[in-house]
Design a protein around this motif. Structure first.
Motif: not given
Length: 201
Positions: A107-128
């Motif tokens: 991943l590019t450095a900018q995209s690596q920085a987005q992983l935490d956001t993806v994790m947080a959004r996925a874990q916040a969902r009931a299905g996830g």
């Protein structure tokens, strides 16, 4: 009372069905728009006939005898009439795009920085659940790009698992160069096509 039979192939269709009082239609089916914007349709079938709903907010009213009549509604009227039923809908899927370094699954450095956001959004969902689809630009052979796109998807999947996401809730698939974000000629390097698209649902 005849009931409409909805075909199993209409899996992408979101239909709203509500039983009403005896003086109104026995069954009402309303086709809701897809959150993705992708067109959908559903067939309502009874012993008296078939009606196809293919436009958002089309309505099929089914009488106790099985006769089907068509009508239309809108988002405002639906919210006023069926607030509790609409509240049961799952939230719309979220989409994220991550980009890669040329010719790699890094991943590019900018995209690596987005992983935490993806994790947080996925874990916040009931299905996830997360579906990761890898893509490439048009440099290299089709076969090599098929392999690379899958490697990219699998790399993102591995990074999410390392961060604690459940492995059984992440699917990784590769699409090679078949679905470019930016159409180009063959052998053109296009950074925006070197990507993984994540669908969080």
């Amino acid at each position: 009372m005849n009931r409409p039979r909805l075909p199993t192939h209409a899996l992408a269709t979101l239909a709203l069905a509500a039983l009403l009082s005896a003086c109104a239609p026995a069954t009402r089916v309303t086709l809701l728009p897809q959150s993705t914007g992708i067109p959908s349709a559903v067939e309502v079938r009874t012993d008296k006939g078939v009606q196809r709903l293919s436009k958002p907010y089309q309505v099929a009213n089914v009488s106790a005898s099985g006769a089907i009549s068509l009508d239309t509604t809108n988002a405002t009227r639906l919210r006023q009439t069926y607030p509790d039923l609409l509240a049961l809908q799952p939230p719309a899927p979220e989409r994220f795009t991550l980009e890669f370094e040329l010719g790699t699954s890094q991943l590019t450095a900018q995209s690596q920085a987005q992983l935490d956001t993806v994790m947080a959004r996925a874990q916040a969902r009931a299905g996830g659940e997360v579906v990761v689809t890898g893509h490439t630009d048009r440099q290299g052979s089709t076969e090599a790009n098929d392999r690379l796109s899958l490697q990219r998807a699998q790399a993102v999947r591995a990074l999410l698992i390392e961060r604690g996401f459940k492995a059984n809730l992440i699917e990784a698939v590769g699409r090679g160069e078949r679905e470019p974000l930016v159409p180009t000629d063959d052998e053109v390097a296009e950074p925006r096509n070197r990507r993984a698209e994540l669908l969080v649902r």
